[in-house]
Design a protein around this motif. Structure first.
Motif, PDB file in Angstrom:
ATOM      1  N   ASN A 166      67.849 112.716  -1.111  1.00 54.51           N
ATOM      2  CA  ASN A 166      68.910 113.351  -0.318  1.00 54.51           C
ATOM      3  C   ASN A 166      70.274 113.304  -0.997  1.00 54.51           C
ATOM      4  N   GLY A 167      70.334 112.730  -2.210  1.00 55.18           N
ATOM      5  CA  GLY A 167      71.597 112.630  -2.917  1.00 55.18           C
ATOM      6  C   GLY A 167      72.542 111.614  -2.292  1.00 55.18           C
ATOM      7  N   GLU A 168      71.999 110.622  -1.585  1.00 56.51           N
ATOM      8  CA  GLU A 168      72.800 109.635  -0.868  1.00 56.51           C
ATOM      9  C   GLU A 168      72.626 108.210  -1.404  1.00 56.51           C
ATOM     10  N   SER A 169      72.060 108.080  -2.572  1.00 58.52           N
ATOM     11  CA  SER A 169      71.790 106.751  -3.119  1.00 58.52           C
ATOM     12  C   SER A 169      73.084 105.991  -3.368  1.00 58.52           C
ATOM     13  N   PRO A 170      73.151 104.724  -2.954  1.00 65.34           N
ATOM     14  CA  PRO A 170      74.351 103.927  -3.214  1.00 65.34           C
ATOM     15  C   PRO A 170      74.413 103.400  -4.653  1.00 65.34           C
ATOM     16  N   VAL A 171      73.354 103.648  -5.430  1.00 66.26           N
ATOM     17  CA  VAL A 171      73.316 103.236  -6.832  1.00 66.26           C
ATOM     18  C   VAL A 171      73.035 104.456  -7.706  1.00 66.26           C
ATOM     19  N   ARG A 172      73.517 104.398  -8.941  1.00 65.53           N
ATOM     20  CA  ARG A 172      73.274 105.503  -9.874  1.00 65.53           C
ATOM     21  C   ARG A 172      71.846 105.443 -10.384  1.00 65.53           C
ATOM     22  N   THR A 173      71.268 106.614 -10.559  1.00 69.85           N
ATOM     23  CA  THR A 173      69.896 106.705 -11.052  1.00 69.85           C
ATOM     24  C   THR A 173      69.816 107.706 -12.193  1.00 69.85           C
ATOM     25  N   LEU A 174      68.744 107.568 -12.958  1.00 71.28           N
ATOM     26  CA  LEU A 174      68.434 108.522 -14.025  1.00 71.28           C
ATOM     27  C   LEU A 174      67.100 109.162 -13.711  1.00 71.28           C
ATOM     28  N   PRO A 175      67.027 110.492 -13.748  1.00 69.11           N
ATOM     29  CA  PRO A 175      65.727 111.135 -13.547  1.00 69.11           C
ATOM     30  C   PRO A 175      64.827 110.887 -14.754  1.00 69.11           C
ATOM     31  N   CYS A 176      63.568 110.622 -14.491  1.00 69.09           N
ATOM     32  CA  CYS A 176      62.593 110.344 -15.559  1.00 69.09           C
ATOM     33  C   CYS A 176      61.342 111.174 -15.350  1.00 69.09           C
ATOM     34  N   GLY A 177      61.510 112.419 -15.057  1.00 74.30           N
ATOM     35  CA  GLY A 177      60.375 113.289 -14.791  1.00 74.30           C
ATOM     36  C   GLY A 177      60.371 113.729 -13.346  1.00 74.30           C
ATOM     37  N   PRO A 178      59.385 114.529 -12.996  1.00 75.10           N
ATOM     38  CA  PRO A 178      59.327 115.034 -11.624  1.00 75.10           C
ATOM     39  C   PRO A 178      59.171 113.894 -10.616  1.00 75.10           C
ATOM     40  N   ASN A 179      60.093 113.840  -9.685  1.00 75.37           N
ATOM     41  CA  ASN A 179      60.049 112.847  -8.599  1.00 75.37           C
ATOM     42  C   ASN A 179      60.049 111.400  -9.080  1.00 75.37           C
ATOM     43  N   ARG A 180      60.579 111.141 -10.266  1.00 79.81           N
ATOM     44  CA  ARG A 180      60.668 109.762 -10.778  1.00 79.81           C
ATOM     45  C   ARG A 180      62.101 109.485 -11.185  1.00 79.81           C
ATOM     46  N   HIS A 181      62.561 108.281 -10.866  1.00 76.40           N
ATOM     47  CA  HIS A 181      63.914 107.866 -11.208  1.00 76.40           C
ATOM     48  C   HIS A 181      63.905 106.409 -11.655  1.00 76.40           C
ATOM     49  N   ARG A 182      64.915 106.064 -12.432  1.00 75.41           N
ATOM     50  CA  ARG A 182      65.184 104.676 -12.793  1.00 75.41           C
ATOM     51  C   ARG A 182      66.578 104.363 -12.261  1.00 75.41           C
ATOM     52  N   VAL A 183      66.766 103.157 -11.767  1.00 71.06           N
ATOM     53  CA  VAL A 183      68.062 102.731 -11.240  1.00 71.06           C
ATOM     54  C   VAL A 183      68.832 102.038 -12.358  1.00 71.06           C
TER      55      VAL A 183
END
Length: 70
Positions: free
Chosen positions: A41-58
């Motif tokens: 939802n674009g509401e994460s309180p921490v920054r993330t990096l996309p790592c492929g479809p539907n995958r993120h790293r904090v």
């Protein structure tokens, strides 16, 4: 690690530059599904990096800033 199973700030400071969503969620005291929802939802309180479809790293530094401000 703390006796509750949640990582301490000292533990998190030793983590690599990015961590998985489940690891970050545990440190934040929330469920991984809720953190995934916040990221979607674009509401994460921490920054993330996309790592492929539907995958993120904090980004650990962002997680530390959030927890240290609490």
């Amino acid at each position: 690690m703390a006796t509750t199973g949640e990582p301490t700030l000292d533990d998190i400071r030793a983590w690599p530059a990015t961590v998985s969503v489940p690891e970050a969620a545990k440190a934040m005291g929330i469920s991984k599904s809720y953190l995934h929802q916040l990221i979607r939802n674009g509401e994460s309180p921490v920054r993330t990096l996309p790592c492929g479809p539907n995958r993120h790293r904090v980004i650990t530094a962002s997680l530390l800033r959030l927890l240290e401000a609490a």
